[in-house]
Design a protein around this motif. Structure first.
Motif, PDB file in Angstrom:
ATOM      1  N   LEU A 154       0.572  -1.290  -0.066  1.00  7.40           N
ATOM      2  CA  LEU A 154       0.088   0.127  -0.105  1.00  7.40           C
ATOM      3  C   LEU A 154       1.014   1.147  -0.075  1.00  7.40           C
ATOM      4  O   LEU A 154       0.600   2.328  -0.321  1.00  7.40           O
ATOM      5  CB  LEU A 154      -1.063   0.016   1.246  1.00  7.40           C
ATOM      6  CG  LEU A 154      -2.233  -0.896   1.184  1.00  7.40           C
ATOM      7  CD1 LEU A 154      -2.857  -1.027   2.628  1.00  7.40           C
ATOM      8  CD2 LEU A 154      -3.350  -0.325   0.070  1.00  7.40           C
ATOM      9  N   LEU A 188       1.099   3.541  -2.900  1.00 13.06           N
ATOM     10  CA  LEU A 188      -0.074   4.170  -3.266  1.00 13.06           C
ATOM     11  C   LEU A 188      -0.105   5.666  -2.396  1.00 13.06           C
ATOM     12  O   LEU A 188      -0.937   6.559  -2.705  1.00 13.06           O
ATOM     13  CB  LEU A 188      -1.217   3.654  -2.967  1.00 13.06           C
ATOM     14  CG  LEU A 188      -1.719   2.337  -4.196  1.00 13.06           C
ATOM     15  CD1 LEU A 188      -2.850   1.445  -3.789  1.00 13.06           C
ATOM     16  CD2 LEU A 188      -1.685   2.958  -5.374  1.00 13.06           C
ATOM     17  N   TYR A 189       0.974   5.729  -1.497  1.00 11.70           N
ATOM     18  CA  TYR A 189       0.979   6.775  -0.671  1.00 11.70           C
ATOM     19  C   TYR A 189       0.777   8.065  -1.447  1.00 11.70           C
ATOM     20  O   TYR A 189       0.240   9.338  -1.117  1.00 11.70           O
ATOM     21  CB  TYR A 189       1.921   6.901   0.367  1.00 11.70           C
ATOM     22  CG  TYR A 189       1.715   5.757   1.648  1.00 11.70           C
ATOM     23  CD1 TYR A 189       0.547   4.850   1.526  1.00 11.70           C
ATOM     24  CD2 TYR A 189       2.468   5.960   2.793  1.00 11.70           C
ATOM     25  CE1 TYR A 189       0.385   4.158   2.449  1.00 11.70           C
ATOM     26  CE2 TYR A 189       2.239   5.134   3.461  1.00 11.70           C
ATOM     27  CZ  TYR A 189       1.040   4.183   3.818  1.00 11.70           C
ATOM     28  OH  TYR A 189       0.843   3.165   4.845  1.00 11.70           O
ATOM     29  N   ARG A 233      -0.183   8.684  -4.239  1.00 13.88           N
ATOM     30  CA  ARG A 233      -1.587   9.125  -4.900  1.00 13.88           C
ATOM     31  C   ARG A 233      -2.874   9.332  -3.962  1.00 13.88           C
ATOM     32  O   ARG A 233      -3.537   9.858  -4.124  1.00 13.88           O
ATOM     33  CB  ARG A 233      -1.860   7.689  -5.773  1.00 13.88           C
ATOM     34  CG  ARG A 233      -2.849   8.176  -6.965  1.00 13.88           C
ATOM     35  CD  ARG A 233      -3.065   6.964  -7.694  1.00 13.88           C
ATOM     36  NE  ARG A 233      -1.800   6.106  -8.221  1.00 13.88           N
ATOM     37  CZ  ARG A 233      -1.902   5.010  -8.737  1.00 13.88           C
ATOM     38  NH1 ARG A 233      -3.197   4.432  -8.846  1.00 13.88           N
ATOM     39  NH2 ARG A 233      -0.835   4.270  -9.164  1.00 13.88           N
ATOM     40  N   ILE A 234      -2.488   8.824  -2.771  1.00 12.50           N
ATOM     41  CA  ILE A 234      -3.560   8.982  -1.763  1.00 12.50           C
ATOM     42  C   ILE A 234      -3.540  10.427  -1.166  1.00 12.50           C
ATOM     43  O   ILE A 234      -4.820  10.793  -0.806  1.00 12.50           O
ATOM     44  CB  ILE A 234      -3.442   7.878  -0.612  1.00 12.50           C
ATOM     45  CG1 ILE A 234      -3.703   6.489  -1.092  1.00 12.50           C
ATOM     46  CG2 ILE A 234      -4.524   8.083   0.527  1.00 12.50           C
ATOM     47  CD1 ILE A 234      -3.406   5.276  -0.125  1.00 12.50           C
ATOM     48  N   PRO A 267      -5.526   4.636   3.246  1.00 13.48           N
ATOM     49  CA  PRO A 267      -5.865   3.917   2.197  1.00 13.48           C
ATOM     50  C   PRO A 267      -7.333   3.383   2.278  1.00 13.48           C
ATOM     51  O   PRO A 267      -7.729   3.141   3.300  1.00 13.48           O
ATOM     52  CB  PRO A 267      -4.976   2.733   2.375  1.00 13.48           C
ATOM     53  CG  PRO A 267      -3.734   3.090   3.050  1.00 13.48           C
ATOM     54  CD  PRO A 267      -4.312   4.203   4.114  1.00 13.48           C
ATOM     55  N   ASN A 319     -10.748   0.542  -2.209  1.00 13.45           N
ATOM     56  CA  ASN A 319      -9.997   0.361  -3.613  1.00 13.45           C
ATOM     57  C   ASN A 319      -8.543   0.255  -3.598  1.00 13.45           C
ATOM     58  O   ASN A 319      -7.996  -0.280  -4.553  1.00 13.45           O
ATOM     59  CB  ASN A 319     -10.627   1.610  -4.428  1.00 13.45           C
ATOM     60  CG  ASN A 319     -10.170   2.818  -3.831  1.00 13.45           C
ATOM     61  OD1 ASN A 319      -9.967   3.064  -2.616  1.00 13.45           O
ATOM     62  ND2 ASN A 319      -9.973   3.936  -4.428  1.00 13.45           N
ATOM     63  N   HIS A 320      -7.838   0.832  -2.941  1.00 17.23           N
ATOM     64  CA  HIS A 320      -6.469   0.990  -2.660  1.00 17.23           C
ATOM     65  C   HIS A 320      -5.963  -0.511  -2.416  1.00 17.23           C
ATOM     66  O   HIS A 320      -4.816  -0.974  -2.734  1.00 17.23           O
ATOM     67  CB  HIS A 320      -6.028   1.879  -1.728  1.00 17.23           C
ATOM     68  CG  HIS A 320      -6.135   3.154  -2.037  1.00 17.23           C
ATOM     69  ND1 HIS A 320      -6.882   4.159  -1.244  1.00 17.23           N
ATOM     70  CD2 HIS A 320      -5.886   4.271  -3.166  1.00 17.23           C
ATOM     71  CE1 HIS A 320      -7.225   5.395  -1.858  1.00 17.23           C
ATOM     72  NE2 HIS A 320      -6.435   5.388  -3.014  1.00 17.23           N
ATOM     73  N   ARG A 321      -6.848  -1.007  -1.331  1.00 14.19           N
ATOM     74  CA  ARG A 321      -6.378  -2.252  -0.910  1.00 14.19           C
ATOM     75  C   ARG A 321      -6.652  -3.291  -1.858  1.00 14.19           C
ATOM     76  O   ARG A 321      -5.636  -4.281  -2.280  1.00 14.19           O
ATOM     77  CB  ARG A 321      -7.189  -2.723   0.301  1.00 14.19           C
ATOM     78  CG  ARG A 321      -6.641  -3.017   1.550  1.00 14.19           C
ATOM     79  CD  ARG A 321      -7.696  -3.241   2.528  1.00 14.19           C
ATOM     80  NE  ARG A 321      -8.029  -2.125   3.070  1.00 14.19           N
ATOM     81  CZ  ARG A 321      -7.696  -1.277   3.784  1.00 14.19           C
ATOM     82  NH1 ARG A 321      -6.537  -1.634   4.354  1.00 14.19           N
ATOM     83  NH2 ARG A 321      -8.326  -0.264   4.127  1.00 14.19           N
ATOM     84  N   ALA A 361      -3.591  -3.119  -4.173  1.00 12.86           N
ATOM     85  CA  ALA A 361      -2.525  -3.866  -3.675  1.00 12.86           C
ATOM     86  C   ALA A 361      -2.532  -5.224  -3.877  1.00 12.86           C
ATOM     87  O   ALA A 361      -1.559  -5.731  -3.911  1.00 12.86           O
ATOM     88  CB  ALA A 361      -2.388  -3.418  -2.302  1.00 12.86           C
ATOM     89  N   GLN A 363       2.360   1.396  -8.223  1.00 13.84           N
ATOM     90  CA  GLN A 363       2.529   2.672  -8.479  1.00 13.84           C
ATOM     91  C   GLN A 363       2.087   2.908  -9.790  1.00 13.84           C
ATOM     92  O   GLN A 363       1.693   3.982 -10.326  1.00 13.84           O
ATOM     93  CB  GLN A 363       3.829   2.882  -8.226  1.00 13.84           C
ATOM     94  CG  GLN A 363       4.453   3.036  -7.058  1.00 13.84           C
ATOM     95  CD  GLN A 363       5.683   3.440  -6.727  1.00 13.84           C
ATOM     96  OE1 GLN A 363       6.539   2.761  -6.701  1.00 13.84           O
ATOM     97  NE2 GLN A 363       5.964   4.836  -6.858  1.00 13.84           N
TER      98      GLN A 363
END
Lengths: 255, 373
Positions: free
Chosen positions: A103, A106-107, A109-110, A116, A119-121, A124, A160
């Motif tokens: 995850l 994605l930081y 983008r978050i 998170p 959808n992020h999970r 991942a 990413q």
């Protein structure tokens, strides 16, 4: 084939020079990497391979030189670049689990102050599945083998969804399963038009795994398609006198 | 117990200690994971010259003024350590050690000098050395509450950023996080958490409040959130516990009581925590050793048996002792094999493999062969 409006060069490095306290580690290195190519950086220990990647990414300050990624300075759009550091660069006893590490990719983008979400999970988990680690999502990172650690780092870069990937020694000390998984991953990235730069230490597999190669020993010795620059003369110049082990690599290439 | 709540001093001290424990525990968790446990030590010792200088400059003994001085000098000390280790060949821990002793020494010199002045106003500054919790008043409690709350809120607000810079700074940098500012923010929060503990615990012992709850908490969990929360709670419990102990036992200073209590938590955690505790590890090592001995004797028996047509041929335990001089066989291991159903005792001295034992020995040998590739 690349789109019509796609930039022809994924990475353009000019005159990159890095020094640690008066001692040059990289000297006047130029490199042009076309988009959609797998490029290996090879060279002896202390040749500046890791420093090259770190200087391109702005992790060490170059004394001179410029870097363009997809025709832009790197800082202009970091979301188009993903970095896979050496696995030994972090403390694997850190209290966290596999999914959490992925995850982290994605930081950016978050964004600030947000956590998170589902959808992020999901993204991942998908990245973990791509490296064959989906069943390890809840595993403590301290319980992973070296190869599994490497695949977690790769999943973090995959999530990413970048255009250009930099990987520092992903094949270092991994098991055969992981090596196969990484090779497959590299090919998949290339098929999707991504560009991947890999610091690599195993000369024997260079012709098999990569399209292009840069031979580096503080200076750039040669760079270009493997078939053109991966020659005995260039290798000898890169590695100095220690050529006994080179013939095997060349035999592979010529086979 | 209810009587305590009516005791103004105890209530104030307990609340103050609880809040400082919460903040110090949480921030200490991050310091521990970033391998900066000693940073807390350097900051708290650097606070002493800050307190003395604040007094010299303002002539005020108001805690708010003195603690502001402590914060400024503590912060400067921490930043100088960074700069020193970046711009010279001095290693980070050496730089920390130097900063700690130099600033603390300077603080002691200033303190001695202040006390020699023919002015009665100076008394009391030395209470910051070991803390004087009984002197806490409502206004101090407000300061502690406000700063402690801000520190904890910032921890929540920047949770994922702090996690990432603690785990993988370089990666954080590549995705565009302002790593350096986040570092400074964490250091600033650490300074704040230390400063609010100086009245109660003092500059000498305050670093224990940073390191100890975090070290204890790390033993019990592999999750960052749980660890930070547990560290904060252990810090708070120690704070309240120390306050109660020192009020029950006259002449027991609060600060040291708090630190002793938190050390008890650390000791228990180091010994008895599941997975990471020493006792657990010993048990696991002993079990693994026993499994190895069982395998070794089983394989020895199998080797003997394979020299006879009849695999259940009995063998003297003395032969096994000789064979096992390397693998450590014993009567106890043979008994264990019998319990597992892998061997049976023919008479007082003789043992034989059971069919199950034979099968198990074969698969052990197979595994060993496979593992040696």
């Amino acid at each position: 084939m690349p789109h019509v409006d796609a930039p022809s060069l994924a990475i353009e490095v000019r005159d990159l020079t890095v020094a640690y306290r008066d001692k040059p580690v990289l000297w006047d290195v130029d490199l042009e990497v076309p988009a959609g190519v797998l490029l290996a950086i090879v060279g002896p220990n202390g040749a500046g391979k890791t420093t090259f990647i770190k200087a391109v990414l702005g992790l060490v300050d170059p004394a001179a030189g410029s870097v363009l990624i997809l025709d832009q300075p790197y800082r202009a759009d970091r979301s188009r670049v993903a970095y896979v550091p050496q696995r030994g660069s972090v403390d694997w006893d850190f209290p966290t689990n596999v999914l959490d590490v992925v995850l982290m990719g994605l930081y950016g983008r978050i964004g600030w102050f947000r956590r998170p979400g589902a959808n992020h999970r999901e993204a991942a988990l998908k990245a973990l599945a791509q490296v064959g680690m989906e069943s390890f999502a809840d595993r403590q990172i301290s319980q992973l083998s070296g190869g599994q650690q490497q695949r977690v780092f790769l999943a973090r870069a995959l999530v990413q969804d970048a255009e250009v990937y930099f990987m520092d020694e992903p094949f270092q000390g991994v098991d055969a399963t992981t090596e196969r998984a990484i090779v497959e991953l590299l090919r998949d990235l290339r098929a999707r038009g991504k560009t991947v730069v890999v610091v690599h230490h195993d000369l024997q597999t260079v012709p098999e795994y990569f399209d292009e190669v840069m031979l580096l020993n503080v200076r750039r010795i040669a760079a270009g398609p493997v078939s053109e620059v991966f020659s005995e003369d260039n290798l000898r110049e890169t590695y100095g006198g220690r050529v006994a082990f080179l013939s095997a690599a060349l035999a592979r290439k010529n086979a | 117990m209810m009587g305590f709540l009516d005791d103004y001093t105890l209530r104030t001290v307990a609340l103050g200690a609880a809040l400082l424990g919460l903040a110090a525990g949480a921030l200490g968790g991050f310091a521990l994971l970033r391998r900066q446990s000693l940073l807390g030590d350097a900051i708290s010792h650097a606070a002493l010259p800050g307190i003395a200088l604040a007094f010299l400059l303002t002539g005020s003994k108001s805690p708010v003024v003195l603690l502001a001085g402590a914060a400024v000098v503590g912060w400067l000390g921490a930043v100088s350590v960074d700069k020193l280790s970046e711009s010279s060949r001095i290693k980070y821990d050496s730089a920390l050690g130097m900063m700690l002793s130099v600033l603390f020494g300077f603080g002691l010199v200033l303190l001695t000098w202040i006390q020699r002045q023919p002015d009665a106003n100076q008394a009391g500054l030395d209470s910051y050395l070991f803390g004087q919790a009984a002197a806490l008043v409502d206004r101090d409690l407000w300061v502690i509450s406000i700063i402690g709350t801000i520190v904890l809120l910032l921890t929540l607000l920047f949770w994922k950023e702090f996690k990432l810079v603690s785990f993988d700074r370089e990666f954080a940098h590549t995705i565009g996080m302002p790593v350096r500012y986040l570092d400074r923010l964490l250091t600033g929060m650490l300074v704040a958490a230390i400063v609010i503990g100086l009245q109660t615990v003092g500059v000498v012992l305050m670093s224990a409040m940073i390191i100890a709850p975090a070290a204890a908490a790390r033993q019990w969990t592999d999750r960052l959130g749980v660890m930070i929360m547990l560290a904060a709670v252990l810090g708070a419990i120690s704070g309240v516990g120390g306050a109660v102990v020192s009020s029950l036992q006259p002449n027991t200073p609060t600060g040291p009581a708090i630190v002793i209590l938190v050390s008890v938590f650390v000791t228990v955690s180091l010994l008895f925590a599941p997975h990471r505790g020493l006792v657990f590890r010993e048990i696991r090592a002993w079990k693994a050793g026993r499994a190895l001995r069982v395998e070794a004797v089983l394989v020895d028996l199998y080797a003997l048996a394979s020299q006879h047509a009849d695999s259940s041929h009995p063998h003297s335990d003395r032969v096994l002792d000789v064979m096992a001089s390397m693998s450590g066989a014993s009567r106890r291991t043979l008994q264990l094999l019998r319990t597992l159903g892998f061997a049976r005792q023919i008479d007082a001295r003789h043992w034989a493999l059971t069919p199950e034992g034979e099968q198990r020995a074969r698969s052990v040998l197979q595994e060993r062969k496979g593992g040696r590739v």
